[in-house]
Design an enzyme around this catalytic site. Structure first.
Site, PDB file in Angstrom:
ATOM      1  N   LYS A  44      61.639  13.366  15.547  1.00  0.00           N
ATOM      2  CA  LYS A  44      62.889  13.614  16.255  1.00  0.00           C
ATOM      3  C   LYS A  44      64.041  13.633  15.238  1.00  0.00           C
ATOM      4  O   LYS A  44      63.989  12.903  14.241  1.00  0.00           O
ATOM      5  CB  LYS A  44      63.043  12.414  17.188  1.00  0.00           C
ATOM      6  CG  LYS A  44      64.276  12.310  18.012  1.00  0.00           C
ATOM      7  CD  LYS A  44      64.360  10.869  18.530  1.00  0.00           C
ATOM      8  CE  LYS A  44      64.074  10.756  20.007  1.00  0.00           C
ATOM      9  NZ  LYS A  44      64.948  11.486  20.900  1.00  0.00           N
ATOM     10  N   ILE A  70      70.394  18.310  24.526  1.00  0.00           N
ATOM     11  CA  ILE A  70      70.194  16.862  24.380  1.00  0.00           C
ATOM     12  C   ILE A  70      71.324  16.268  23.527  1.00  0.00           C
ATOM     13  O   ILE A  70      71.841  15.197  23.831  1.00  0.00           O
ATOM     14  CB  ILE A  70      68.821  16.560  23.710  1.00  0.00           C
ATOM     15  CG1 ILE A  70      67.669  17.185  24.518  1.00  0.00           C
ATOM     16  CG2 ILE A  70      68.633  15.053  23.523  1.00  0.00           C
ATOM     17  CD1 ILE A  70      67.387  16.591  25.852  1.00  0.00           C
ATOM     18  N   GLY A  71      71.693  16.950  22.452  1.00  0.00           N
ATOM     19  CA  GLY A  71      72.786  16.446  21.610  1.00  0.00           C
ATOM     20  C   GLY A  71      72.332  15.471  20.542  1.00  0.00           C
ATOM     21  O   GLY A  71      73.094  14.597  20.119  1.00  0.00           O
ATOM     22  N   ASN A  98      62.947  14.742  10.212  1.00  0.00           N
ATOM     23  CA  ASN A  98      64.028  15.688  10.477  1.00  0.00           C
ATOM     24  C   ASN A  98      65.326  14.887  10.574  1.00  0.00           C
ATOM     25  O   ASN A  98      65.402  13.894  11.289  1.00  0.00           O
ATOM     26  CB  ASN A  98      63.744  16.414  11.800  1.00  0.00           C
ATOM     27  CG  ASN A  98      64.861  17.364  12.211  1.00  0.00           C
ATOM     28  OD1 ASN A  98      65.960  16.940  12.568  1.00  0.00           O
ATOM     29  ND2 ASN A  98      64.590  18.657  12.171  1.00  0.00           N
ATOM     30  N   CYS A 131      71.618  22.872  14.778  1.00  0.00           N
ATOM     31  CA  CYS A 131      71.661  22.447  16.183  1.00  0.00           C
ATOM     32  C   CYS A 131      72.882  23.028  16.881  1.00  0.00           C
ATOM     33  O   CYS A 131      74.013  22.780  16.463  1.00  0.00           O
ATOM     34  CB  CYS A 131      71.693  20.935  16.296  1.00  0.00           C
ATOM     35  SG  CYS A 131      71.703  20.440  18.030  1.00  0.00           S
ATOM     36  N   GLY A 219      60.959  28.182  23.654  1.00  0.00           N
ATOM     37  CA  GLY A 219      59.762  28.564  24.401  1.00  0.00           C
ATOM     38  C   GLY A 219      59.410  30.032  24.218  1.00  0.00           C
ATOM     39  O   GLY A 219      60.023  30.733  23.401  1.00  0.00           O
TER      40      GLY A 219
END
Ligand SMILES: Cc1cc2nc3c(=O)[nH]c(=O)nc-3n(C[C@H](O)[C@H](O)[C@H](O)COP(=O)(O)O)c2cc1C
Length: 306
Positions: A44, A70-71, A98, A131, A219
């Protein structure tokens, strides 16, 4: 049959890794699969200090995929070092951490966490420059040649004893530019793609579904975009590429490797079927048998263009 891959000096039993943020630190999935079987585990996204995420709703389904905002919520590096790393070390599987620069998202914040990661018994570091869901955005660096080069150079200086992998965003016009920025700054490898910035609207309420209005699409919906970008990036740089984006099974993994990925990562698939990574390894072996492939390395970049 040889399925072993050497990715930036990280020795993997097979090319299948699990993507950051979709596998936690492995505990949940370890109830379903044997973590020893994976090529590598990517943790994560972790920051120096604990970080809260965005408020809900922060996840929703889409046609052929999902969106999240999610942030980068995570318990922080100290917690990882005390609780999850000793547990992960029980497995005979490389650990890639990560990381990102916390709420600040500054170059200095990336450097601070890389300094500590350099001292840990881990096998590699993946810096997330991509992100779309945090305000003090790592995305600010990730979209240009100069930005990627600047932050990678700074991290490289302190990350002297671990392979450095730079995770790139697809939210760009030309993926070869940030890829070259990472290579020119001395990265050992690149991984792509992170999620595509997207929006879904509740037409009854006339409001976006996700709390911060936009989120990252992942996805199967993003797979063709990812395959195209992996092909372009792997032809633009000499450092190895980890391919991801919509990989659900062994056939998808093979497609990315033919496009030029040396190894692959599975993200959203872990949320659909916790055994998907193990099934993909079997799928790759099945493809190798069907095509009389002795060494998986022989298919990397082997696509024949029209
Ligand atoms: C719920 C969720 C959380 C994620 N968190 C992270 C993260 O912390 N760091 C990161 O680099 N990527 C993160 N990602 C991006 C994935 O690692 C991956 O790049 C992306 O989802 C595309 O792969 P996929 O289509 O196989 O899911 C996250 C994705 C999802 C769906």
């Amino acid at each position: 049959m040889k399925t072993e891959i050497d990715f930036c000096g990280i020795k993997m039993k097979n090319p299948v890794t699990v993507a950051s943020g979709t596998f936690g630190y492995g505990r949940g999935h370890s109830e379903f699969i044997d973590l020893n079987k994976l090529g590598a585990i990517i943790t994560k996204g972790t920051s120096l200090k604990p970080k809260t995420g965005n408020k809900p709703p922060r996840i929703c389904e889409t046609d052929s995929g999902m969106m999240n905002c999610i942030g980068l919520e995570n318990p922080g590096l100290d917690y990882f070092m005390e609780v999850d790393l000793p547990w992960l070390k029980k497995f005979d599987t490389p650990i890639i951490v990560n990381c990102f620069g916390g709420t600040e998202g500054t170059v200095e914040a990336y450097v601070e966490i890389c300094k500590v990661l350099n001292t840990l018994p881990i096998d590699g570091v993946e810096i997330n420059l991509s992100c779309p869901n945090v305000k003090a955005g790592c995305l600010a660096f990730g979209t240009t040649y100069e930005g990627v080069k600047e932050i990678t150079t700074a991290c490289r200086k302190v990350l002297t004893s671990k392979p450095l992998i730079v995770k790139l965003t697809p939210n760009v016009t030309d993926i070869t530019l940030p890829a070259k920025g990472a290579e020119d700054a001395g990265a050992d490898g690149i991984s792509l793609i992170n999620t595509l910035t997207a929006m879904k609207i509740d037409i009854e309420k006339r409001k976006p579904i996700l709390s911060i209005n936009t989120g990252g699409l992942s996805g199967p919906a993003i797979k063709p975009v990812a395959v195209r970008m992996v092909y372009q990036a792997s032809h633009a740089v000499k450092i190895p590429v980890m391919g991801l984006g919509g990989i659900m099974n062994g056939d998808d993994a093979i497609e990315f490797m033919l496009a030029g990925a040396k190894c692959i990562s599975m993200g959203s698939a872990n949320l659909v079927d916790p055994e998907s990574s193990i099934k993909a390894i079997a799928g790759i072996e099945d493809y190798m048998k069907r095509h009389n492939i002795e060494d998986i390395n022989s298919i990397i970049g082997a696509v024949e263009m029209n």
